[in-house]
Design a protein around this motif. Sequence first.
Motif, PDB file in Angstrom:
ATOM      1  N   ASN A 176     -12.344   4.008 -11.763  1.00 24.37           N
ATOM      2  CA  ASN A 176     -13.052   5.181 -11.095  1.00 24.37           C
ATOM      3  C   ASN A 176     -13.053   6.156 -12.342  1.00 24.37           C
ATOM      4  OD1 ASN A 176     -12.871   3.834  -8.905  1.00 24.37           O
ATOM      5  ND2 ASN A 176     -11.135   4.904  -7.811  1.00 24.37           N
ATOM      6  N   ARG A 189     -16.427   8.992  -0.822  1.00 28.69           N
ATOM      7  CA  ARG A 189     -15.286   8.304  -0.658  1.00 28.69           C
ATOM      8  C   ARG A 189     -14.023   9.040   0.191  1.00 28.69           C
ATOM      9  NH1 ARG A 189     -14.422   4.601  -6.011  1.00 28.69           N
ATOM     10  NH2 ARG A 189     -12.563   4.166  -4.958  1.00 28.69           N
ATOM     11  N   SER A 248      -2.851   1.630   7.922  1.00 24.08           N
ATOM     12  CA  SER A 248      -4.158   1.622   6.598  1.00 24.08           C
ATOM     13  C   SER A 248      -5.282   2.469   7.465  1.00 24.08           C
ATOM     14  CB  SER A 248      -4.658   0.396   6.418  1.00 24.08           C
ATOM     15  OG  SER A 248      -5.171  -0.563   7.629  1.00 24.08           O
ATOM     16  N   ALA A 302      -9.276  -1.384 -10.441  1.00 25.63           N
ATOM     17  CA  ALA A 302      -8.828  -2.761  -9.707  1.00 25.63           C
ATOM     18  C   ALA A 302      -9.198  -3.743 -10.748  1.00 25.63           C
ATOM     19  CB  ALA A 302      -9.840  -2.906  -8.452  1.00 25.63           C
ATOM     20  N   VAL A 327      -3.504   3.492  -7.987  1.00 28.19           N
ATOM     21  CA  VAL A 327      -4.858   3.819  -7.688  1.00 28.19           C
ATOM     22  C   VAL A 327      -5.512   4.006  -8.982  1.00 28.19           C
ATOM     23  CG1 VAL A 327      -4.261   4.722  -5.381  1.00 28.19           C
ATOM     24  CG2 VAL A 327      -4.451   6.361  -7.438  1.00 28.19           C
ATOM     25  N   ASP A 342     -14.330  -6.574  -6.230  1.00 32.84           N
ATOM     26  CA  ASP A 342     -14.243  -6.369  -4.889  1.00 32.84           C
ATOM     27  C   ASP A 342     -12.729  -5.890  -4.473  1.00 32.84           C
ATOM     28  OD1 ASP A 342     -13.034  -8.549  -5.546  1.00 32.84           O
ATOM     29  OD2 ASP A 342     -13.672  -9.810  -3.944  1.00 32.84           O
ATOM     30  N   GLY A 343     -12.064  -5.445  -5.592  1.00 31.42           N
ATOM     31  CA  GLY A 343     -10.441  -4.959  -5.389  1.00 31.42           C
ATOM     32  C   GLY A 343     -10.730  -3.534  -4.943  1.00 31.42           C
ATOM     33  N   SER A 344      -9.596  -3.033  -4.129  1.00 33.45           N
ATOM     34  CA  SER A 344      -9.561  -1.732  -3.827  1.00 33.45           C
ATOM     35  C   SER A 344      -8.949  -0.747  -5.026  1.00 33.45           C
ATOM     36  CB  SER A 344      -8.682  -1.671  -2.557  1.00 33.45           C
ATOM     37  OG  SER A 344      -8.560  -0.187  -2.170  1.00 33.45           O
ATOM     38  N   THR A 345      -9.619   0.111  -5.270  1.00 26.36           N
ATOM     39  CA  THR A 345      -9.130   1.243  -6.065  1.00 26.36           C
ATOM     40  C   THR A 345      -8.311   2.417  -5.399  1.00 26.36           C
ATOM     41  OG1 THR A 345     -10.991   2.429  -6.068  1.00 26.36           O
ATOM     42  CG2 THR A 345     -11.042   0.686  -7.835  1.00 26.36           C
ATOM     43  N   ASP A 346      -8.375   2.332  -4.068  1.00 25.13           N
ATOM     44  CA  ASP A 346      -7.626   3.269  -3.400  1.00 25.13           C
ATOM     45  C   ASP A 346      -6.375   2.812  -2.553  1.00 25.13           C
ATOM     46  OD1 ASP A 346      -9.597   5.093  -3.940  1.00 25.13           O
ATOM     47  OD2 ASP A 346     -10.820   4.571  -2.194  1.00 25.13           O
ATOM     48  N   TYR A 347      -5.631   3.638  -1.934  1.00 23.48           N
ATOM     49  CA  TYR A 347      -4.431   3.004  -1.384  1.00 23.48           C
ATOM     50  C   TYR A 347      -3.957   4.126  -0.118  1.00 23.48           C
ATOM     51  CZ  TYR A 347       0.361   1.215  -0.947  1.00 23.48           C
ATOM     52  OH  TYR A 347       1.181   0.322  -0.728  1.00 23.48           O
ATOM     53  N   THR A 348      -3.580   3.364   0.872  1.00 26.73           N
ATOM     54  CA  THR A 348      -3.220   4.114   2.110  1.00 26.73           C
ATOM     55  C   THR A 348      -1.853   3.856   2.698  1.00 26.73           C
ATOM     56  OG1 THR A 348      -5.441   4.205   2.914  1.00 26.73           O
ATOM     57  CG2 THR A 348      -3.948   4.785   4.603  1.00 26.73           C
TER      58      THR A 348
END
Length: 451
Positions: A248, A264, A49, A207, A204, A211-217
């Motif tokens: 987003n 971002r 990550s 969320a 992506v 507080d959730g992530s809208t991105d991804y690694t």
Amino acid sequence: MKEIKKLLVVFVAAVFFIGLFVLCDKYSENVKADYASQINPSIVNQGSSGTGNNDKASGDAGSLSVEHMVQNMANKDYSASIDLAAAGDILCQQSVLEKAYDSENESFDFSNDFQYVKDLFQKSDYAVATLKTTLAGQYNGHSDEYYGYSTEDGRYNSPEVLADNLKSVGISLVNIATNHALDSDAEGLVSTIGYLDQAGLAHVGAAATADGSTDYTQNIDGVNIGFIGYTNSTNDLELASDAACVLNTLNNYDEQSVEILCTRISAMKAETDLVVVMLNFGSVESDSIEDDQKALAEKLCQAGADLILGTGSRVMKPVQKISVTDEAGGSTRNCLVLYGMGALLSGETYASSEKDTDISAVVDFSIVRNNFGETSIQSFTVTPVYLNWYNDKIQPIPVCEAKDTDKYAEMLDDDDVDRINSAYDGMITHLLDGSGLTSTYENYAYNVSLQ
């Protein structure tokens, strides 16, 4: 007298070595400053990550000396190469739902729709697409006119099994930030995320919680790639102010929203080898690059984006290679922008629109990281795809293979053959128009070098 001489020799030697230590320390700081830009954070961290586990000389990461870092980099091979496959929109209009429905079992199955293109996804190291529908659950959409699912008024709610089907054919990640993301309201967006999670399909753009992530690694064979999903609009549908979920959106090129996206991208660039922005933008009917699209793409590339996968238009748009110069170091890198990838699956036909809505492509990007930690897209391969209607199926099939072999002959009527002939050379010509890029033809696909 002899003792005084010995003391003098010791003193001179001590001064010499102290001076040498000071010079070496100063030189090491200069080396660190000169080569800091070449030491990729993801190489030092080596985490999936962008954070992960750090190599340490002793104690914590702060005690890692420049000399030890250089020695580690010299002794370890950091080069890597991967293939990233990408497709355009996946739309479930009524005709798609009808042909995926099994009346005997009263169920849906979309896996056969991708029968002839799934190899393009499965032979890559990672595959992505854009999901332009919601998975709100049966009877939970805008309407329930088709066995509890919806296409009415252009607001889509598709069977939740679609998530499993996409995963099974080799797609690993989808962007859900599109103009149709709110077709089933906030509850439908949350349900969509839940069904994708159940299927193990990464996503992506949205969320389920604030507080959730809208991105991804994702670490793909040693290369850390960051994915960011965004849409420019939501068909005039908005999340309620008290909605818990997050989507987003750029709010029609709103300046503040664009700046947030750029920030971002820059943050993700500092933590990964390559940043991919999956962006739903541009006019639905346009087949050319629009001024607003181009201006936005240049900002995102300057912020750190390496690849922009544009969707939103029903037809494919030209590609552009944007050269970006680092203001601090003066180094130059390239950003590749696909302004419109068309629709991999939809109910659109050429006859209904007189536009190439039945033509898209699966694009495979060759990504290479050298031993200095510099990662770039070296080339990409374009496989044109024709959306073929045959009996009770709507299936994308590879254009060049259909043209050069008889594999699909029994599935094609005269109109289909005309469309395939048109796309055989026409699609790649349109895609590269004005880009300065050229292609070579091999293995039923067009190869484009960026070097």
